[in-house]
Design a protein around this motif. Structure first.
Motif, PDB file in Angstrom:
ATOM      1  N   UNK A   1      -3.747 -11.517   8.554  1.00 30.53           N
ATOM      2  CA  UNK A   1      -3.731 -10.839   6.823  1.00 30.53           C
ATOM      3  C   UNK A   1      -3.262  -9.491   7.330  1.00 30.53           C
ATOM      4  N   UNK A   2      -3.913  -8.528   8.002  1.00 34.48           N
ATOM      5  CA  UNK A   2      -3.015  -7.172   8.175  1.00 34.48           C
ATOM      6  C   UNK A   2      -1.933  -7.571   9.364  1.00 34.48           C
ATOM      7  N   UNK A   3      -1.749  -8.112   9.698  1.00 32.44           N
ATOM      8  CA  UNK A   3       0.257  -8.300  10.273  1.00 32.44           C
ATOM      9  C   UNK A   3       1.044  -8.932   9.090  1.00 32.44           C
ATOM     10  N   UNK A   4       0.482  -9.654   8.591  1.00 33.35           N
ATOM     11  CA  UNK A   4       1.004  -9.823   6.779  1.00 33.35           C
ATOM     12  C   UNK A   4       1.584  -8.746   5.795  1.00 33.35           C
ATOM     13  N   UNK A   5       0.310  -8.216   5.669  1.00 30.36           N
ATOM     14  CA  UNK A   5       0.309  -7.128   4.555  1.00 30.36           C
ATOM     15  C   UNK A   5       0.971  -6.368   5.678  1.00 30.36           C
ATOM     16  N   UNK A   6       1.178  -5.438   6.437  1.00 29.38           N
ATOM     17  CA  UNK A   6       2.248  -4.524   7.812  1.00 29.38           C
ATOM     18  C   UNK A   6       3.344  -4.907   6.849  1.00 29.38           C
ATOM     19  N   UNK A   7       3.779  -6.341   7.443  1.00 29.35           N
ATOM     20  CA  UNK A   7       4.571  -6.854   7.411  1.00 29.35           C
ATOM     21  C   UNK A   7       5.380  -6.443   6.307  1.00 29.35           C
ATOM     22  N   UNK A   8       5.015  -7.277   4.773  1.00 30.51           N
ATOM     23  CA  UNK A   8       5.693  -6.807   3.787  1.00 30.51           C
ATOM     24  C   UNK A   8       4.954  -5.879   3.033  1.00 30.51           C
ATOM     25  N   UNK A   9       4.063  -4.550   3.532  1.00 29.20           N
ATOM     26  CA  UNK A   9       4.424  -3.524   2.367  1.00 29.20           C
ATOM     27  C   UNK A   9       5.518  -2.327   3.418  1.00 29.20           C
ATOM     28  N   UNK A  10       5.349  -2.645   4.166  1.00 27.26           N
ATOM     29  CA  UNK A  10       7.046  -1.683   4.789  1.00 27.26           C
ATOM     30  C   UNK A  10       7.578  -0.992   4.493  1.00 27.26           C
ATOM     31  N   UNK A  11       7.962   0.473   3.699  1.00 29.92           N
ATOM     32  CA  UNK A  11       9.262   0.540   3.662  1.00 29.92           C
ATOM     33  C   UNK A  11      10.588   0.247   3.772  1.00 29.92           C
ATOM     34  N   UNK A  12      11.630  -0.102   3.152  1.00 27.58           N
ATOM     35  CA  UNK A  12      12.928  -0.474   3.709  1.00 27.58           C
ATOM     36  C   UNK A  12      13.126   0.564   3.754  1.00 27.58           C
ATOM     37  N   UNK A  13      13.364   2.307   3.313  1.00 28.15           N
ATOM     38  CA  UNK A  13      13.780   2.833   4.063  1.00 28.15           C
ATOM     39  C   UNK A  13      13.196   4.575   4.112  1.00 28.15           C
ATOM     40  N   UNK A  14      12.544   4.609   4.643  1.00 26.36           N
ATOM     41  CA  UNK A  14      12.077   6.580   4.550  1.00 26.36           C
ATOM     42  C   UNK A  14      12.680   7.322   5.094  1.00 26.36           C
ATOM     43  N   UNK A  15      13.621   8.916   4.087  1.00 27.75           N
ATOM     44  CA  UNK A  15      13.853   9.757   4.269  1.00 27.75           C
ATOM     45  C   UNK A  15      13.198  10.516   4.073  1.00 27.75           C
ATOM     46  N   UNK A  16      13.309  11.609   4.765  1.00 28.98           N
ATOM     47  CA  UNK A  16      12.204  13.173   5.075  1.00 28.98           C
ATOM     48  C   UNK A  16      13.326  14.206   5.585  1.00 28.98           C
ATOM     49  N   UNK A  17      13.584  15.033   4.433  1.00 33.47           N
ATOM     50  CA  UNK A  17      14.477  16.005   4.478  1.00 33.47           C
ATOM     51  C   UNK A  17      13.632  17.368   4.389  1.00 33.47           C
ATOM     52  N   UNK A  18      14.152  18.337   5.655  1.00 32.15           N
ATOM     53  CA  UNK A  18      13.011  19.388   5.590  1.00 32.15           C
ATOM     54  C   UNK A  18      14.493  20.805   5.475  1.00 32.15           C
ATOM     55  N   UNK A  19      13.693  21.587   5.011  1.00 31.13           N
ATOM     56  CA  UNK A  19      15.395  22.482   4.918  1.00 31.13           C
ATOM     57  C   UNK A  19      14.137  24.098   4.876  1.00 31.13           C
ATOM     58  N   UNK A  20      14.415  24.962   5.962  1.00 31.40           N
ATOM     59  CA  UNK A  20      14.089  26.326   6.077  1.00 31.40           C
ATOM     60  C   UNK A  20      15.358  27.393   5.228  1.00 31.40           C
ATOM     61  N   UNK A  21      14.950  27.437   4.420  1.00 30.07           N
ATOM     62  CA  UNK A  21      16.010  28.243   3.309  1.00 30.07           C
ATOM     63  C   UNK A  21      15.168  29.397   2.511  1.00 30.07           C
ATOM     64  N   UNK A  22      15.329  30.042   1.620  1.00 34.63           N
ATOM     65  CA  UNK A  22      14.604  31.289   1.643  1.00 34.63           C
ATOM     66  C   UNK A  22      13.007  31.133   1.168  1.00 34.63           C
ATOM     67  N   UNK A  23      12.776  29.487  -0.249  1.00 37.70           N
ATOM     68  CA  UNK A  23      11.385  28.987   0.537  1.00 37.70           C
ATOM     69  C   UNK A  23      11.405  28.095   1.201  1.00 37.70           C
ATOM     70  N   UNK A  24      10.643  26.987   1.830  1.00 41.44           N
ATOM     71  CA  UNK A  24      10.685  25.768   2.881  1.00 41.44           C
ATOM     72  C   UNK A  24      10.638  24.951   1.862  1.00 41.44           C
ATOM     73  N   UNK A  25      11.801  24.695   1.494  1.00 44.85           N
ATOM     74  CA  UNK A  25      11.517  23.093   0.749  1.00 44.85           C
ATOM     75  C   UNK A  25      11.415  21.191   2.020  1.00 44.85           C
ATOM     76  N   UNK A  26      10.417  20.615   0.500  1.00 45.71           N
ATOM     77  CA  UNK A  26      10.734  19.015   1.177  1.00 45.71           C
ATOM     78  C   UNK A  26      11.356  18.026   0.753  1.00 45.71           C
ATOM     79  N   UNK A  27      11.614  16.544   0.812  1.00 42.49           N
ATOM     80  CA  UNK A  27      12.397  16.367   0.399  1.00 42.49           C
ATOM     81  C   UNK A  27      11.767  14.516   0.149  1.00 42.49           C
ATOM     82  N   UNK A  28      11.541  13.624   0.121  1.00 40.61           N
ATOM     83  CA  UNK A  28      10.888  12.144   0.174  1.00 40.61           C
ATOM     84  C   UNK A  28      12.186  11.118  -0.639  1.00 40.61           C
TER      85      UNK A  28
END
Length: 675
Positions: free
Chosen positions: A576-603
């Motif tokens: 049951x756990x593996x079924x949940x893992x397979x169906x729930x995991x996102x198609x894509x995750x994009x994390x962007x980190x900016x070392x700018x005047x203010x540190x910024x994060x984008x998801x």
């Protein structure tokens, strides 16, 4: 005859030439299979194809008082040439060992096999077969045996791969070890890489950089603590970028994706660039941006760390914008968790609240009133004892004791975390293991653990539920209060600030980069899993729910570079756990980190379209705060009605009896006056 001999020799040579000469464990189709082979009784190896003698044999003169052990070692030949990641389990190991005793016939003796694969040392044992067996039934097979990966799961080139077989006999015997494909081991190698083939940029160094053009495409790999350096000429520009695409490698092998160094040909460091690090799926893209960099000759270096390896591709461009956030103006400034990314509602909803303690006061007054009835005479002792008294007791239990029990159950326990406390603990844990000095096995274990709770630990969580809705499958989905206001970027940057005492040195160093990426991804996936598990069978009535469960090991999901959900609640079965893992995991995750005047994060998240209401398993560890009596409100109301009915019935009968007595007394008075 000579012609036939020549043809035979040529045929043998051709067959030998077609055989693989590289025994390196790798992720190829059969790259994890090794055969036990012997050229002679004292010269044995692990080989990628069956070869050598078909059987090696020996005799022992032993007895129950003086047993004799036989040891045979097999080293992999040729040696390991690729960098590989070992699996958690050994798929299969079969040793076809047969012993011919004087009285027992052919049997398989007690055996110990020690597998040494790099830093992993695993010992497997078998018991002696109790009955004689036929030739086809001999030997011992191990399947899905866990490997000892406490010292890490990496197998480096030239690391030792060895199997040592030890068996003991206690009677005069002749033993036979069947080879040539009969004895073998099988590993499922999920990832491997030829380090030498990827390290094409050598030789380069800080003192002897390789001359190149900025806009050329450069291929290479950072191996260990190497420094790969290039010299080039920068033309007149408004914006200059250096883009580095890092190849996906297991988490413990990743080199620093933070700031690498650009200096002038005279050795002067250039001002720190604006740095944007984008982790999309399993790829990491580092984008350095300088504005109006002075024309001239420069040296750019990528600096590695020991015991790390990561291939890369890099190139420089002038005034070119790339997709996604490329400077601070394109970041939204906050990253909030997207609560209820799924919706299975049928339209029926219910608002939840905690137990209202005010209702205890009128119920207490009612109980005092009913209690006073026991001091008054009753028209029916049987009705009082068998109806009224039990009803008062039930009213007391359901109207006073049960609500008090519920209020006590709602009170936070010292052993429980709130959701905010769990998230704070999680980011602290991820910060600690993202340190470059953290052992690789420790990093993988903590990053992959669901909610950060490792095997054998307990998850004790107190949740405040705002509302619930009925799902299409008839169950109820709980909605956590305030989950939509969780700021992932604040959790990340607050942890960095606390750990560094409010100061950042040299911008985004290696630990900050790695922590920001893995923690953002881990927090997202943990919250997604938590929401998916918040399903109950019956309509809830109280807003406080508790999760109390042990967490146990399971197969991680995601990739080797970003493992997740590697522990599961003990009450949920593995399938049951593996079924949940397979169906729930996102198609894509994009994390962007900016070392700018203010540190910024984008998801940015592309959620899975496969997840539906049938994928959520039964989660019995999720419990609602409740009293000792289920549905205590309706029970108390019914008990109150019974008590009231008995009191009113008693009063009615008393009044009727009084009227009857008065009418009787009046009639008697008239009769007396007449006579």
């Amino acid at each position: 005859m000579q012609w036939k001999i020549r043809c035979s020799v040529i045929l043998i040579l051709l067959c030998m030439a077609s055989m693989p000469v590289n025994a390196s464990l790798n992720d190829g189709e059969s790259g994890g299979r090794l055969y036990f082979s012997c050229d002679s009784d004292d010269n044995c190896q692990l080989t990628p194809v069956p070869t050598g003698e078909e059987i090696v044999t020996g005799s022992v003169q032993a007895n129950p008082l003086m047993t004799e052990s036989v040891s045979i070692e097999f080293d992999m030949i040729p040696s390991q040439t690729e960098l590989a990641v070992l699996p958690d389990v050994l798929d299969e190991l079969f040793i076809d060992l047969r012993v011919q005793g004087d009285t027992l016939g052919v049997y398989t003796p007690e055996m110990e096999v020690k597998l040494i694969i790099g830093t992993s040392v695993t010992t497997l044992e078998s018991e002696q077969s109790t009955l004689p067996t036929s030739g086809e039934g001999t030997g011992h097979r191990w399947t899905d045996e866990p490997l000892n990966l406490e010292q890490g799961r990496l197998l480096w080139p030239d690391d030792v791969v060895r199997a040592r077989i030890v068996f003991t006999v206690d009677r005069p015997s002749t033993w036979e070890l069947h080879l040539r494909g009969a004895s073998f081991l099988e590993l499922d190698i999920a990832w491997s890489e030829n380090v030498a083939a990827k390290d094409v940029d050598e030789p380069t160094s800080a003192l002897q950089p390789k001359s190149t053009s900025l806009e050329d495409v450069h291929y290479g790999a950072l191996v260990g603590d190497d420094s790969d350096c290039w010299s080039f000429t920068v033309e007149s520009n408004e914006i200059m970028r250096i883009l580095i695409q890092w190849e996906d490698v297991p988490l413990e092998l990743q080199q620093s994706n933070g700031v690498h160094r650009l200096r002038t040909s005279k050795g002067l460091q250039v001002a720190a660039p604006e740095v944007i690090i984008k982790a999309e799926g399993d790829e990491v893209l580092t984008n350095y941006r300088w504005r109006a960099l002075d024309p001239g000759d420069y040296v750019f270096c990528l600096n590695g760390q020991s015991a790390r390896f990561q291939p890369y591709i890099w190139s420089g461009v002038y005034a070119v914008e790339s997709s996604g956030p490329t400077d601070s103006s394109q970041f939204e400034g906050k990253v909030e968790y997207d609560a209820q990314f799924f919706d299975f509602s049928t339209g029926e909803e219910t608002e939840l609240s905690t137990q209202n303690g005010i209702v205890l006061f009128p119920i207490a007054g009612v109980l005092l009133f009913f209690g006073a009835q026991f001091y008054r005479p009753s028209t029916s002792q049987r009705l009082r004892m068998f109806v009224f008294a039990p009803s008062v007791a039930i009213l007391f239990l359901s109207g006073v004791v049960s609500p008090l029990w519920t209020i006590a159950d709602e009170t936070p326990s010292d052993s429980e975390w709130t959701l905010n406390e769990l998230l704070d603990e999680r980011v602290q844990q991820l910060w600690d293991v993202s340190s470059p000095v953290t052992p690789e096995a420790t990093m993988i274990e903590h990053v992959g653990a669901t909610f950060g709770i490792r095997n054998g630990e307990s998850l004790n969580l107190r949740l405040e539920i705002d509302s619930a809705y009925e799902r299409a499958d008839g169950r109820w989905q709980l909605l956590i209060k305030g989950i939509e206001d969780i700021r992932l970027d604040q959790l990340v940057f607050n942890q960095i600030s606390d750990a560094r005492n409010g100061r950042l040195v040299d911008g985004l160093d290696e630990q900050i980069v790695q922590f920001s990426i893995i923690s953002t991804r881990a927090l997202l996936l943990d919250l997604m899993m938590l929401e998916a598990l918040l399903v109950v069978d019956d309509k809830p009535t109280n807003s406080i729910h508790h999760i109390n469960t042990a967490m146990i090991d399971t197969s991680s999901f995601g990739s080797l570079s970003s493992p997740t959900w590697a522990t599961r609640p003990a009450g949920i079965d593995d399938a049951s756990w593996k079924r949940l893992q397979t169906s729930l995991y996102p198609e894509r995750i994009t994390v962007s980190l900016c070392d700018c005047a203010l540190d910024l994060l984008d998801l940015q998240v592309d959620y899975s379209k496969q997840f539906d209401e049938g994928d959520a398993p039964d989660f019995n560890a999720l419990e609602e705060s409740s009293g000792i009596i289920p549905h205590s409100g309706p029970v108390a109301l019914i008990a109150f009605l019974f008590c009231a009915a008995v009191v009113f019935n008693d009063e009615y009968r008393k009044r009727k009896a009084k009227n009857l007595a008065e009418s009787y007394a009046s009639a008697n008075s008239i009769w007396t006056s007449v006579f």
